[in-house]
Design an enzyme around this catalytic site. Structure first.
Site, PDB file in Angstrom:
ATOM      1  N   ASP A 194       0.863  -1.179   0.000  1.00 21.07           N
ATOM      2  CA  ASP A 194       0.000   0.000   0.000  1.00 21.07           C
ATOM      3  C   ASP A 194       0.904   1.235   0.000  1.00 21.07           C
ATOM      4  O   ASP A 194       1.649   1.463   0.959  1.00 21.07           O
ATOM      5  CB  ASP A 194      -0.927  -0.009   1.220  1.00 21.07           C
ATOM      6  CG  ASP A 194      -1.908   1.167   1.206  1.00 21.07           C
ATOM      7  OD1 ASP A 194      -1.618   2.199   0.563  1.00 21.07           O
ATOM      8  OD2 ASP A 194      -2.962   1.059   1.855  1.00 21.07           O
ATOM      9  N   TYR A 219      -5.420  11.155  -3.559  1.00 22.83           N
ATOM     10  CA  TYR A 219      -5.767  12.480  -3.030  1.00 22.83           C
ATOM     11  C   TYR A 219      -4.815  13.022  -1.978  1.00 22.83           C
ATOM     12  O   TYR A 219      -5.064  14.084  -1.418  1.00 22.83           O
ATOM     13  CB  TYR A 219      -7.208  12.495  -2.501  1.00 22.83           C
ATOM     14  CG  TYR A 219      -7.586  11.434  -1.484  1.00 22.83           C
ATOM     15  CD1 TYR A 219      -7.238  11.558  -0.146  1.00 22.83           C
ATOM     16  CD2 TYR A 219      -8.334  10.336  -1.861  1.00 22.83           C
ATOM     17  CE1 TYR A 219      -7.606  10.609   0.785  1.00 22.83           C
ATOM     18  CE2 TYR A 219      -8.721   9.372  -0.946  1.00 22.83           C
ATOM     19  CZ  TYR A 219      -8.355   9.514   0.382  1.00 22.83           C
ATOM     20  OH  TYR A 219      -8.723   8.573   1.297  1.00 22.83           O
ATOM     21  N   LYS A 220      -3.722  12.307  -1.710  1.00 16.05           N
ATOM     22  CA  LYS A 220      -2.750  12.807  -0.731  1.00 16.05           C
ATOM     23  C   LYS A 220      -1.658  13.573  -1.481  1.00 16.05           C
ATOM     24  O   LYS A 220      -1.920  14.649  -1.999  1.00 16.05           O
ATOM     25  CB  LYS A 220      -2.216  11.622   0.085  1.00 16.05           C
ATOM     26  CG  LYS A 220      -3.319  10.879   0.859  1.00 16.05           C
ATOM     27  CD  LYS A 220      -2.765   9.707   1.642  1.00 16.05           C
ATOM     28  CE  LYS A 220      -3.866   8.877   2.285  1.00 16.05           C
ATOM     29  NZ  LYS A 220      -4.520   9.595   3.397  1.00 16.05           N
TER      30      LYS A 220
END
Lengths: 409, 409
Positions: A194, A219-220
């Protein structure tokens, strides 16, 4: 209009001054939450407007071809590939991280029939644990969830897959991608990484490590916007042997034949499922262009300079107030955020927010500060530490308004 | 500015003249593809700009609360619920239709342990067949795929679930929701309806029929934009007994507790998975407001007027050219699109497109024309038939440019 080229102290063009200018930074805000929701690249305003009005509103259904909507998952995926050491064809952007994790973990255990165990990090981001549990239930497997440090000792001939986050979401500790991957392979298992807190903040090299599968969040540090599509990576050597369970029509070799039988596309494209979210995916794809021309070594160096400066200042100014650095001090083990622990962390974060310093909080007492190499600066680091220092001196964290509990996202 | 109120022939305010004005209709375009990709509601331009610049760019992470991003799946779901005869709390908007189908079919078979068969329509939209096959494989079930007319005779005590599309994507035939649902229940099975070609074009009443599960698409008659989030419905009586396989953190009862153990939310919210795509979901939610104030009876009446007029004109003008109506002539069996079959259908659709008449084509020879009650008009129907007539008289379909094959979406 002349564009003024920022230069670094050494006189070389400062690529990060240029990238910072490309983000919308609200007045007075110091933003340290790029590890949760990246800032908005200014270009996406016009870009989204174009996708909506011109491509959808005026181009209508023809935009699937003429605006190349069809290949958005592959095109965005190829841009992400460079950041994570993958071949452009090995990555597609689609669905959410959780959905993608389900696809790749199922695929991994199907490639290792007869093995009955999935080993994972007990301290992983919870959604990863929930998804792994569901896969295990569907296949009658056992989940061994242990701290990351104990994963390797739990590998054996019964392990089908290892699921591990590369950069821990609380501590920002980097787990050695090469070592865990090779250990998994020695046991005959496949590994799923991940990369949610990795891509865009910390370079990694999936190919060099011979990693099997990976997923991550858009979205980070990738700045794709709230709930942006996620991505997944499948090593080229595995892709055509994979059978993923969410076999929707966009993963079909010939979706527009409308054939009743599923024939998966070649390569990683078989991991697509339903019709992809064009607006969000197009915004993500455009946001990824902000990494163009940014060398990955420079990205890592910038990130380490920011986190190192922060840790030094915390030690000097905030340790007397009881703050503990909960992230690794060794540069090689440290991702692009730093977590502090403090019994009054919750109230301190609220007091910071009232001063427009934005970080986030994770139970029970983790204060997380993300340092996004594309836009955070050394000056902001100093201002952040000064603000925490001042809040402690004034006991601002103790105000009733700052003690009122609400969820942080 | 005075807003001129359109009136119908009877003198009553014509709600559909008002709704048509709210869509962007490109100059010269006659659009009959709302069953594939709905037109763009004008309001979403400004709305998306606000979500991107104000909520994301300026509001940042706080918008999860302050702009209520957190409840978007439920709020959009509640708007869809009215269109399909569900309680507002029984529907959430999220993920893609294919992903949602996987969730509900798995949930259905888990509620019927020991039963070993899924019965489905062999002529369903292919992605539904692919997903059903994967669920069957995971649970060791057999799929009986037969024409819809033979589903009821295949129901027995071994059937766990029936998966059926309410309005056929090719013919627009409506399958009797009440009859199929009740027959499934008599056999002890649960039923899953695909409403992709239903919601927004044809009212249905899931609650009155006691339907168990449903899924559907956000980008057709709901006008949510390309690849808009889909939705799913779970009957209230089942929701808290369901265990869905994509158990991501947004379906958790307390996602921001970051608990290592999964505890599903109450009700249909447990069917959420990863972080939802805020921009696309917010656009869908805003687009759904165009149904406000439109009575469902009027919607259905308008749809039937358009399709009836089209069929009458085809019979009168186009039957001599060899066109066959492939959709039901009985109003009660007809959805909101009409399919024609013709050996030269492919070339005819291309010739129509060159004249800015947009429909779509499905192999081998289906010409589909969608009549969206919110924006299509009787005048357009007449113009469409005249255009086809003219293309046939001029043999325009035979031009090499119109015979060149490409995918229709």
């Amino acid at each position: 209009m002349m564009v003024q080229q920022a230069v670094s102290a050494t006189g070389a063009p400062d690529v990060f001054a240029s990238t910072r200018e490309r983000f919308l930074i609200p007045d007075g805000v110091r933003y340290f939450d790029g590890n949760s929701l990246g800032l908005m690249p200014r270009v996406v305003q016009l870009h989204a407007s174009n996708v909506i009005t011109h491509e959808w509103g005026l181009g209508l259904i023809h935009s699937w071809h003429e605006a190349e909507w069809r290949t958005l998952p592959q095109r965005a995926g190829a841009k992400i590939a460079r950041l994570i050491g993958a071949k452009p064809t090995e990555v597609v952007a689609c669905d959410s991280t959780s959905v993608n994790l389900f696809k790749v973990v199922v695929s991994a255990v199907r490639l290792r029939p007869g093995r009955k165990t999935i080993v994972t990090d007990a301290d992983a981001f919870p959604t990863d644990l929930y998804i792994v549990d569901q896969v295990a239930k569907l296949f009658g497997l056992t989940v061994v969830a242990v701290p990351a440090a104990r994963i390797i000792e739990n590998l054996n001939a019964d392990v089908a897959a290892v699921v591990l986050t590369h950069v821990d979401y609380r501590s920002a500790e980097i787990y050695d991608m090469h070592a865990f991957t090779q250990a998994s392979h020695r046991a005959g298992a496949l590994i799923v990484w991940d990369l949610s807190h990795t891509a865009g903040g910390v370079p990694c090299d999936l190919n060099a490590c011979e990693a099997d599968f990976a997923v991550g969040c858009g979205y980070k540090y990738l700045n794709g916007g709230p709930g942006a599509p996620a991505y997944l990576y499948v090593a080229e050597r595995h892709a055509n042997d994979c059978e993923q369970p969410l076999a929707g029509w966009f993963g079909h070799a010939r979706p527009f034949d409308f054939a009743p039988d599923y024939r998966p596309a070649e390569g990683t494209s078989r991991f697509l499922c339903g019709t992809h979210p064009v607006i969000g995916l197009s915004v993500l794809s455009r946001a990824l262009d902000l990494f163009d021309g940014v060398p990955l070594e420079a990205l890592r160096e910038r990130s380490l300079q920011l986190t190192q400066r922060f840790i030094e200042r915390v030690d000097a100014q905030l340790a007397p107030h009881g703050f503990v650095v909960a992230s690794p001090r060794a540069a090689s083990l440290r991702g692009s955020h730093v977590s502090l622990r403090h019994p009054e962390g919750y109230g301190v974060m609220q007091a910071l927010a009232a001063r427009k310093f934005i970080g986030d909080f994770r139970m029970p007492d983790y204060m997380r500060f993300g340092f996004a190499p594309l836009y955070n600066t050394q000056e902001e680091v100093a201002e952040l530490v000064d603000a925490i220092d001042d809040i402690m001196r004034r006991r601002e964290w103790d105000k009733p308004a700052f003690q009122q509990r609400r969820d942080f996202t």
